[in-house]
Design a protein around this motif. Structure first.
Motif: not given
Length: 158
Positions: A56-76
């Protein structure tokens, strides 16, 4: 399948988080970044889940939120949500139904120097031009521990 594209998106976000991790080490606290997209549109060719193997030819229209947090100890911590509408038109066989509907994708990743966990959900609800329905849901998860234990599953329902 559409899922492959979405997993690649999650892996890209994860990869960016691992690159951003060392930047966080230079600071005294958590470093966070949030990006949003509103009314974005993409078109691609793929199969639709739960309706057979036709392209299928698929067309999507969307809203998106990406969130990234990193800590000094290497936690992601990484999370994203994408939700919107889709239109799918058969590529090679015009006798197949076209589909319209709604989709939601969510993914999350948490990791540190010893453990990691990620969960991914994908839901599609749609209606075909012939009255047929798509009701698809997928939940995938993996866990790794400091001992090397890996737990994973991928559950799909139509």
């Amino acid at each position: 399948m559409v899922l492959r594209k979405l997993i690649l998106t999650l892996l890209t976000i994860l990869g960016l988080s691992l690159v951003a991790g060392p930047v966080a080490l230079a600071g005294n606290g958590a470093v966070s970044e949030t990006t949003t997209s509103h009314g974005a549109t993409e078109t691609f060719t793929d199969v639709l889940p739960c309706v057979g193997g036709a392209l299928y030819q698929i067309t999507i229209t969307y809203n998106q939120v990406d969130h990234l947090t990193t800590l000094p100890n290497g936690t992601v911590h990484v999370t994203f949500t994408q939700t919107g509408t889709f239109e799918a038109v058969p590529v090679a066989d015009p006798s197949l139904p076209s589909y319209t509907g709604h989709f939601t994708i969510w993914g999350g990743f948490n990791g540190n120097q010893k453990n990691a966990a990620s969960t991914f959900t994908f839901t599609i609800k749609g209606t075909g031009s012939d009255g047929s329905r798509i009701d698809f849901h997928e939940t995938a998860h993996f866990n790794t521990s400091a001992t090397g234990l890996v737990v994973e599953f991928d559950k799909i329902s139509c």
